[in-house]
Scaffold this active site. Sequence first.
Site, mmCIF file in Angstrom:
data_model
loop_
_atom_site.group_PDB
_atom_site.id
_atom_site.type_symbol
_atom_site.label_atom_id
_atom_site.label_comp_id
_atom_site.label_asym_id
_atom_site.label_seq_id
_atom_site.Cartn_x
_atom_site.Cartn_y
_atom_site.Cartn_z
ATOM 1 N N ALA A 269 0.855 -1.179 0.000
ATOM 2 C CA ALA A 269 0.000 0.000 0.000
ATOM 3 C C ALA A 269 0.892 1.230 0.000
ATOM 4 C CB ALA A 269 -0.907 0.010 1.228
ATOM 5 N N GLU A 305 -0.204 2.785 6.936
ATOM 6 C CA GLU A 305 -0.281 3.864 5.947
ATOM 7 C C GLU A 305 -0.873 5.118 6.567
ATOM 8 O OE1 GLU A 305 1.449 3.204 3.441
ATOM 9 O OE2 GLU A 305 1.483 1.022 3.695
ATOM 10 N N HIS A 308 1.695 6.988 8.615
ATOM 11 C CA HIS A 308 2.666 7.727 7.802
ATOM 12 C C HIS A 308 2.286 9.203 7.666
ATOM 13 C CE1 HIS A 308 5.811 5.193 6.343
ATOM 14 N NE2 HIS A 308 5.043 4.332 5.711
HETATM 15 ZN ZN LIG Z 1 5.481 2.422 4.975
#
Ligand SMILES: [Zn+2]
Length: 886
Positions: A269, A305, A308
Amino acid sequence: MRTDVAQPVRLADYRPPDYLIDTVVLDVLLHDTETRVRAKLSIRPNPAGRAGAPLVLDGDELTAKKILLDGQDISPETIFVAPDQLTLASPPRQPFVLEIETEINPSANTKLMGLYRSGPVYCTQCEAEGFRRITYFLDRPDVLSVYTTRIEAAVSEAPILLSNGNKIDAGPIDGTDRHFAVWHDPFPKPSYLFALVGGDLGSIHDEFTTVSGRKVALGIYVEHGKEKSAVYAMDALKRSMAWDETAFGREYDLDMFNIVAVSSFNMGAMENKGLNVFNDKYVLALPETATDTDYANIEAVIAHEYFHNWTGNRITCRDWFQLCLKEGLTVFRDHEFSADQRSRAVRRIADVRTLRAAQFPEDAGPLAHNVRPDTYLEINNFYTATIYEKGSEIIRMLKVLIGETAFRAGMDLYFDRYDGTAATIENFISCFAEVSHRDLTQFSRWYHQAGTPLVEAQTSYDAAKQTFTLDLKQSCKPTPGQDHKEPFVIPIELGLVAADGAPIALQTGTEDGASADELARGVLELSTPERRVTFCDVATPPVASLLRGFSAPVRLSQSVNENELIALVAHDSDSFNRWQAAQTYATRLLLRSVDLVRSGGKPCEDEAFGEALYRAIESNIGDPAFAAQVISLPSEADMAREIGENVDPDAIHVAKQALRAALGRQLAPILLQTYERLAPEGAYSPDAAAAGRRALRTACLDLYAAGVPDEGGALAQRQFETAQTMTDEIAALGILTHVPGERREQALDTFYQRHSSEPLVIDKWFILQATIPEKGTLARVKKLMEHPAFSLTNPNRVRSLIGAFASGNQTQFNAADGSGYHFLAEIVIGLDRTNPQVAARLLAAFKSWRALESKRSALAEAALRRVAQVNDLSADVKDIAGRSLA
Ligand SMILES: [Zn+2]
């Protein structure tokens, strides 16, 4: 094309960019073969760069249609345009606007980098260097720009148009069948975080209110008809958003957060700002199509994700050498999240299993590299277990060393100080040094030295003095380019366990003492080559429980006998080490058996281990997930790694099967009883407790079938026929698949008929068949490559069939005649022409070739040379082949 002779990029050569790009205005006219991209770049000289330097923009297979500088044509003598570069010889000394129009062909983009088509959907992947396949740009992470993206497409083809940030405008284009959407992302970001999606997609929507009361519209976009399968991912997203607020004080910052699932994706991803693009396998789940492991992976990847957004997006990397800054840290964060959502001990065991299976072999072979590399030929090859998993372990050690409070203070300081910048590992570490008042220079060696350290522990008890002495010694073998290693700082969490299981208080005297802080926290710091610690007031001979919770990513060799291991399995207050003691015991048994098998004898037998497992099942009735881990033996790959040299995968397989069969026979009654006791009741729930019951039930059936094949096979057959969930169905099919004969083929057929419309489920069918440890498997794999459900252009299919064969089938990939190696080499050579990234990943299956016995290693080397000699290899494959052979 990329330059044919790839030049190494070196960290030491880093220089700030000569120009900065403050804003990017994109206008993208989607078309399946002739997409037009108009980019308007506001550029200015970087005060930190070289004054008057030429402007060199990166490109990759680009066709420029029009270029204007401040609205004017550019004289041909001052501009140089090639598919991989655009150079302005003497750009203005003042801010200027460069307008570039490029044309790209998404349908022909089989590399799946830049703008491409995943089935009918237009999507992008820009990390690491994909944006240069969309337009000419300073495609490096330290150039941060504010993006405004207008997308235009035919309504019928792409009613959904998405990009980063917030949607600020949309509407039809009068008089045509087309429409547009405009997205604006106010947060400056590097080009690798750019994303765009256009397609006809179904969706589900929800809302999250942040801690400061702001409402965020959440959307997950999937293939029509799959909306229900995205509900769990949405739930995981909301839990991730809430968790990051409490655990790290991080709040989401845009009005929208969207996730798109696509079927053709090179990676797992991608964390593009406000628009995550996912491999659909990490989004889609229903009880009848996804296993408990799939659910846990979806939860972890959604969280990863999302996290992040702060660790990677708000604070990004200065250059790609700092990749672990965002990846190691974010893996650490997603591990912590999963541990909080599930059982901490069971998650830790799973994470360590992954580290040992994926990272340790990398660190022990020709592909070993620093967590922060000094040089690379192709950055795509550095999305490795070392950067991710070992990178996470370093953060975990840091937390163990400085303690929870200082760790959180260091994280807060890091967010505070570096928000909106492109940072380095030094920046990150300096925050923790500052808050903990510790010199972390030596600790930072973990980033600069490759290889897995070995910690050797010797213990001795002095009954007269009532002292217990622990001698620790660290060493690390050379790795490519690093012959000598300086000592690491290794936190060793420990406890002393009395024979009856009681914990013994840690005390030392003045001689060979430990600091008060070390004793209070139960953590010794090993920062010298050797260290002796003598514990006093130890009334009875204890067993040392070392490296609790796997407090450092090292190999531990400890002088502890079988009885002591069994005592730890039963009594250690640290769950991880209870599990580890069972693994160590099994490993020793298997090592002895492998030696016996290789010298023509029979595998050894040992009833005491079976009895220890019996007690582990009985005493962990309340924690079945943990019991399941304890009775799951080390894998054949684990054994190969443990043996380290002159490895014979066939002997390992024989030894492992013999131990499984012996344990299955010895424990048959309790395995059967536990299997029946844990029969499913009520509706499926993916929660950790329910998943734990299924995990133990599966582990029991598996061992039972190994020991009592007829009854076990019949039980598996019954479970296969009546299973209500994919977890139960695939577990049963796995057992049936390992027994040759008509029943196996029938079960495989039935499974295919049941699930032929679900590509992700058919991937499981590919994996099971590719990992059958039998001679005919390679022929089966080749035949399956012709199956209509297989496609060489879809990375998930390739990984499930060919990747599973190469990485998950120890005996057949490593077949003594070299057929497995030859097969993989041919596949890699062919696939390199269309998707170099996936081809290079497959080739990395050779990473342990030097550890094999001589006949196999010679055949593996020949296969690698065959790949290396091909003309026109991509930089990706050339790099892996070259380093593997070096
Ligand atoms: Zn990553």
